[in-house]
Every structure is written in structure tokens, then in C-alpha cells.
Design a protein around this motif. Structure first.
Motif, PDB file in Angstrom:
ATOM      1  N   GLU A 146      36.102  55.952 -49.595  1.00 52.39           N
ATOM      2  CA  GLU A 146      37.496  56.040 -48.755  1.00 52.39           C
ATOM      3  C   GLU A 146      36.863  55.694 -47.034  1.00 52.39           C
ATOM      4  OE1 GLU A 146      40.652  56.690 -48.873  1.00 52.39           O
ATOM      5  OE2 GLU A 146      40.596  56.303 -46.679  1.00 52.39           O
ATOM      6  N   LEU A 198      50.441  56.831 -54.154  1.00 53.44           N
ATOM      7  CA  LEU A 198      51.180  56.600 -55.389  1.00 53.44           C
ATOM      8  C   LEU A 198      51.873  58.035 -55.842  1.00 53.44           C
ATOM      9  CD1 LEU A 198      49.323  54.432 -58.028  1.00 53.44           C
ATOM     10  CD2 LEU A 198      51.831  54.553 -57.711  1.00 53.44           C
ATOM     11  N   TYR A 242      45.962  45.234 -46.710  1.00 54.06           N
ATOM     12  CA  TYR A 242      45.692  44.128 -45.690  1.00 54.06           C
ATOM     13  C   TYR A 242      44.275  43.463 -45.896  1.00 54.06           C
ATOM     14  CZ  TYR A 242      42.596  47.808 -43.966  1.00 54.06           C
ATOM     15  OH  TYR A 242      41.334  48.868 -43.534  1.00 54.06           O
ATOM     16  N   ASP A 290      33.506  52.154 -45.054  1.00 45.32           N
ATOM     17  CA  ASP A 290      34.457  50.905 -45.369  1.00 45.32           C
ATOM     18  C   ASP A 290      33.896  49.797 -46.469  1.00 45.32           C
ATOM     19  OD1 ASP A 290      35.407  48.390 -45.012  1.00 45.32           O
ATOM     20  OD2 ASP A 290      35.059  48.446 -42.835  1.00 45.32           O
ATOM     21  N   ILE A 291      34.579  49.909 -47.449  1.00 44.07           N
ATOM     22  CA  ILE A 291      34.387  49.143 -48.574  1.00 44.07           C
ATOM     23  C   ILE A 291      33.759  48.027 -48.305  1.00 44.07           C
ATOM     24  CG2 ILE A 291      36.666  48.305 -49.135  1.00 44.07           C
ATOM     25  CD1 ILE A 291      34.181  49.536 -51.993  1.00 44.07           C
ATOM     26  N   GLY A 304      39.248  53.459 -51.937  1.00 39.86           N
ATOM     27  CA  GLY A 304      40.535  54.139 -51.232  1.00 39.86           C
ATOM     28  C   GLY A 304      41.239  55.141 -52.215  1.00 39.86           C
ATOM     29  N   ASN A 338      44.192  51.360 -56.119  1.00 37.75           N
ATOM     30  CA  ASN A 338      45.560  50.987 -55.554  1.00 37.75           C
ATOM     31  C   ASN A 338      45.134  50.471 -53.919  1.00 37.75           C
ATOM     32  OD1 ASN A 338      47.953  50.830 -54.066  1.00 37.75           O
ATOM     33  ND2 ASN A 338      48.229  53.085 -54.085  1.00 37.75           N
ATOM     34  N   GLY A 390      42.399  57.786 -51.119  1.00 42.06           N
ATOM     35  CA  GLY A 390      43.590  58.455 -50.419  1.00 42.06           C
ATOM     36  C   GLY A 390      43.652  59.851 -50.586  1.00 42.06           C
ATOM     37  N   PHE A 421      45.562  51.520 -42.226  1.00 46.39           N
ATOM     38  CA  PHE A 421      44.526  51.647 -43.303  1.00 46.39           C
ATOM     39  C   PHE A 421      45.386  51.206 -44.543  1.00 46.39           C
ATOM     40  CE2 PHE A 421      41.790  54.770 -40.910  1.00 46.39           C
ATOM     41  CZ  PHE A 421      40.858  53.699 -40.491  1.00 46.39           C
ATOM     42  N   GLY A 422      46.582  50.765 -44.298  1.00 43.97           N
ATOM     43  CA  GLY A 422      47.344  50.337 -45.613  1.00 43.97           C
ATOM     44  C   GLY A 422      47.592  51.517 -46.326  1.00 43.97           C
ATOM     45  N   GLN A 423      47.801  52.897 -45.918  1.00 43.12           N
ATOM     46  CA  GLN A 423      48.121  53.937 -46.603  1.00 43.12           C
ATOM     47  C   GLN A 423      49.370  53.947 -47.288  1.00 43.12           C
ATOM     48  OE1 GLN A 423      46.813  57.101 -44.119  1.00 43.12           O
ATOM     49  NE2 GLN A 423      44.554  56.676 -44.782  1.00 43.12           N
TER      50      GLN A 423
HETATM   51  N1  SAM Z   1      44.498  55.644 -54.183  1.00 37.91           N
HETATM   52  C1  SAM Z   1      45.498  56.224 -53.421  1.00 37.91           C
HETATM   53  C2  SAM Z   1      46.723  56.414 -54.057  1.00 37.91           C
HETATM   54  O1  SAM Z   1      47.079  55.511 -54.927  1.00 37.91           O
HETATM   55  O2  SAM Z   1      47.747  57.243 -53.945  1.00 37.91           O
HETATM   56  C3  SAM Z   1      45.785  55.511 -51.732  1.00 37.91           C
HETATM   57  C4  SAM Z   1      45.814  54.257 -51.894  1.00 37.91           C
HETATM   58  S1  SAM Z   1      46.498  53.293 -50.314  1.00 37.91           S
HETATM   59  C5  SAM Z   1      47.334  52.041 -50.843  1.00 37.91           C
HETATM   60  C6  SAM Z   1      44.937  52.578 -49.760  1.00 37.91           C
HETATM   61  C7  SAM Z   1      43.826  53.517 -49.356  1.00 37.91           C
HETATM   62  O3  SAM Z   1      42.398  52.593 -48.886  1.00 37.91           O
HETATM   63  C8  SAM Z   1      43.963  54.616 -48.188  1.00 37.91           C
HETATM   64  O4  SAM Z   1      43.662  55.832 -48.695  1.00 37.91           O
HETATM   65  C9  SAM Z   1      43.300  53.971 -47.046  1.00 37.91           C
HETATM   66  O5  SAM Z   1      42.743  54.842 -46.232  1.00 37.91           O
HETATM   67  C10 SAM Z   1      41.818  53.274 -47.805  1.00 37.91           C
HETATM   68  N2  SAM Z   1      41.292  52.169 -47.197  1.00 37.91           N
HETATM   69  C11 SAM Z   1      41.779  51.090 -46.218  1.00 37.91           C
HETATM   70  N3  SAM Z   1      40.830  50.626 -45.818  1.00 37.91           N
HETATM   71  C12 SAM Z   1      39.709  50.837 -46.359  1.00 37.91           C
HETATM   72  C13 SAM Z   1      38.295  50.070 -46.488  1.00 37.91           C
HETATM   73  N4  SAM Z   1      38.200  49.174 -45.657  1.00 37.91           N
HETATM   74  N5  SAM Z   1      37.453  50.977 -47.138  1.00 37.91           N
HETATM   75  C14 SAM Z   1      37.797  52.038 -47.853  1.00 37.91           C
HETATM   76  N6  SAM Z   1      38.756  52.556 -48.120  1.00 37.91           N
HETATM   77  C15 SAM Z   1      39.807  51.835 -47.406  1.00 37.91           C
END
Ligand code: SAM
Length: 293
Positions: free
Chosen positions: A76, A30, A129, A101-102, A55, A125, A57, A25-27
Motif C-alpha cells: 500500500e 469495495l 490510474y 509504491d508497487i 493496494g 482492486n 486500502g 491514489f485511485g481510492q
Molecule cells: N483493496 C481496497 C478495496 O478493495 O477496498 C482498496 C482499493 S483502491 C481501488 C486502490 C488502492 O491502491 C488504494 O488503497 C490506494 O491507496 C492504493 N494505491 C494507489 N496507488 C498505489 C501504488 N502505486 N502502489 C501501491 N498501492 C497503491
């Protein structure tokens, strides 16, 4: 709740919930209060704003957004994060957490429901992917959008801003620049995240134009021409466009259009400006009309 931008607080939450970070999920969370401040400042939030965060997080940025905006809808995908967000955002009454899922959310409808159809601000953020599909669907699908302030891979931010001639310039640059003014507001190193990403990051602010800077008779045709022109970057434009799936121009038609545009027949897509792509689309559309009549 303590601010999660402080690394010790994020680590405590991860431990408390025994949270397994999902690479798929690209976690990358920050953990730098200065970067978080910079993002919300660049987004120029006011209490009148409705923000969509993609997202959230653990909720680090959501905490900042909730303080500045009127309301926040945070979308999220990871179900395991929902109980955590309910705790970290317990004090933020103007935040709604949406477990979706966005890419499957109807954002135009969301803007209608949450903001009476007025333009929303997207702040995120982003999961790297799916950066391009998220940005493109927000721009192309006529979502009422004021701006997008997003953390992306540094190289992607550079592609969004790039002009003709360089290797960064391509279909993403042209699509972004047709719809929005793109400006990099900060470069962010890997040590501002847990876990550290393998690439550098940048915050880019895209302010949507009320009217695109060039006009075309057919927007879909413009983007088909742009996509075809960069499908095989090293090919001459005349061959890329004449061979392209979904376009039905003869080699002669493309050649004549390039001549009318005043560029050499051997030109490649990477040399043309947005203005020239718009004019080329106009010439190709007119040639197709002439053929039909
Ligand atoms: N905003 C948080 C931060 O800055 O600490 C987390 C950022 S992290 C790079 C990306 C976030 O997007 C993760 O929480 C992940 O689970 C969520 N995510 C990934 N794919 C997604 C999707 N298709 N739809 C919604 N959220 C998604």
C-alpha cells in the motif's frame, strides 16, 4: 475485527480515523461482500498460495484473502492507511503490510523472499490510474506469476479480451493475450464502492501461460512492432512501421514482409491477429539479418 465488506463497518472505520479519501491514489473502497467473495473464488486460492495484494486500502479484501491463502503480502502506497490496516488486520497473522509504491517494488525479489521463487498469485482492486503499467510490468518483467485476479475499469477489461477488428483491440490486448488467458469473471457497478467511481468496473482473471501461444525469435522486437502498429491506429501498417522510432526497417522491407504474410499492403494493425504479428516479426527480423550478412 468486523468484516469491512459490510458498508456500515467501512463507514465506521473512515469516521474513526477521520480518513480523507485520496483521489490521486485511485481510492475506491469495495463495500460488497458478494463481489469480494467472487474475487477470491475466481483466484482459486489454497493454503499453499502466497498472494500479493496491490493496494489493500482499508483491508476489506485482505480479510478475505487471509482466510483462504497461506500468506499475503499487501503493498500500500498511502502511509495514512498503515495504522488503519494494522487495526483491521490485527487478527490476520499471515498478512504482511508493506508501505511502498508497487511500481517501485522488485516483485521478482518479493516472490523469492516470500515464496521461495515459486509463482505468486496477484489479487487486487487496482488503482485505475496505473492499471496498464502494473499489468504490463507484471507480465513483461518475468515475475514468477501464476495468475492475476484484478478489478479494473470495465473498458480496460474488454480491451484485454478483445480480438482483431474492433476498436477495443490494441497493444494491451495483444500483450495480455501473448502472456495469459484473459477471462472476465464479473461486471461490477459503481454502487459497490465508496466513493462511487465514475466508470463501470469488471473483475478479470489472467492466468499466465507456461509457454506463449506463438513463438517469435525476439520478444522485444514483437512488442516494438505491436506498439508501433497501434501508435497511430488509422495509419496503414506500412507507414506506421517504416516511420517508427526505434525500428529501422525500410518501406520496401515492410512491404515485402506484408506480401509474404499474405495480407494487403494497405492493411492496418487492428486487422492482424497475434499469430500474424508473430509471423511479421519473424519476417522483419529475417530481412534485417539478410541485410547485415
Ligand atoms: N483493496 C481496497 C478495496 O478493495 O477496498 C482498496 C482499493 S483502491 C481501488 C486502490 C488502492 O491502491 C488504494 O488503497 C490506494 O491507496 C492504493 N494505491 C494507489 N496507488 C498505489 C501504488 N502505486 N502502489 C501501491 N498501492 C497503491
Amino acid at each position: 475485527m468486523e468484516l469491512l465488506g459490510i458498508p456500515a463497518n467501512t463507514i465506521a472505520v473512515l469516521k474513526k480515523y477521520d480518513f480523507k479519501i485520496q483521489k490521486k491514489f485511485g481510492q475506491n473502497f469495495l463495500i460488497d461482500p458478494h463481489v469480494l467473495e467472487k474475487i477470491v473464488e475466481a483466484a482459486e486460492l489454497t493454503p499453499e498460495d502466497c498472494v500479493v495484494e496491490i493496494g489493500p486500502g482499508l483491508g476489506a479484501m485482505t480479510q478475505y484473502l487471509a482466510k483462504r491463502a497461506g500468506r499475503v503480502a499487501a503493498v500500500e502506497i498511502d502511509r495514512a492507511l498503515i495504522p488503519i490496516l494494522q487495526e483491521t488486520l490485527a487478527d490476520c497473522e499471515n498478512v504482511e503490510i508493506i508501505n511502498e509504491d508497487i511500481l517501485k517494488v522488485d516483485l521478482a525479489r518479493l516472490a523469492e523472499e516470500k515464496n521461495g521463487g515459486r509463482p505468486i498469485k496477484v489479487v487486487a482492486n487496482l488503482p485505475y490510474y496505473i492499471t496498464t503499467p502494473i499489468v504490463m510490468s507484471l507480465l513483461e518483467k518475468r515475475v514468477p506469476l501464476y495468475s492475476m485476479t484484478i478489478m479494473v475499469q470495465k473498458e480496460v477489461a474488454e480491451r484485454m479480451q478483445a480480438g482483431p477488428g474492433g476498436k477495443e483491440y490494441g497493444a494491451l490486448s495483444l500483450a495480455v493475450q501473448y502472456f495469459a488467458d484473459a477471462r472476465i469473471v464479473a461486471n461490477v457497478p459503481p454502487n459497490c464502492f465508496i466513493p462511487r467511481p465514475g466508470v463501470g468496473s469488471a473483475v478479470v482473471c489472467l492466468k499466465r501461460y507456461e509457454k506463449p501461444p506463438v513463438s517469435v525469435p525476439d520478444e522485444d522486437l514483437l512488442f516494438s512492432v505491436i506498439r508501433a502498429s497501434f501508435n497511430q491506429r488509422r495509419k496503414m501498417l506500412v507507414n506506421s512501421l517504416y516511420n517508427a522510432a526505434g525500428l529501422s526497417f525500410s518501406k520496401e522491407t515492410v512491404r515485402e514482409a506484408l506480401l509474404a504474410l499474405g495480407v494487403p499492403e494497405t492493411v492496418r494493425g487492428e486487422a492482424l491477429t497475434l499469430e500474424q504479428f508473430a509471423r511479421l516479426t519473424e519476417l522483419l527480423a529475417a530481412a534485417a539479418d539478410d541485410k547485415r550478412s
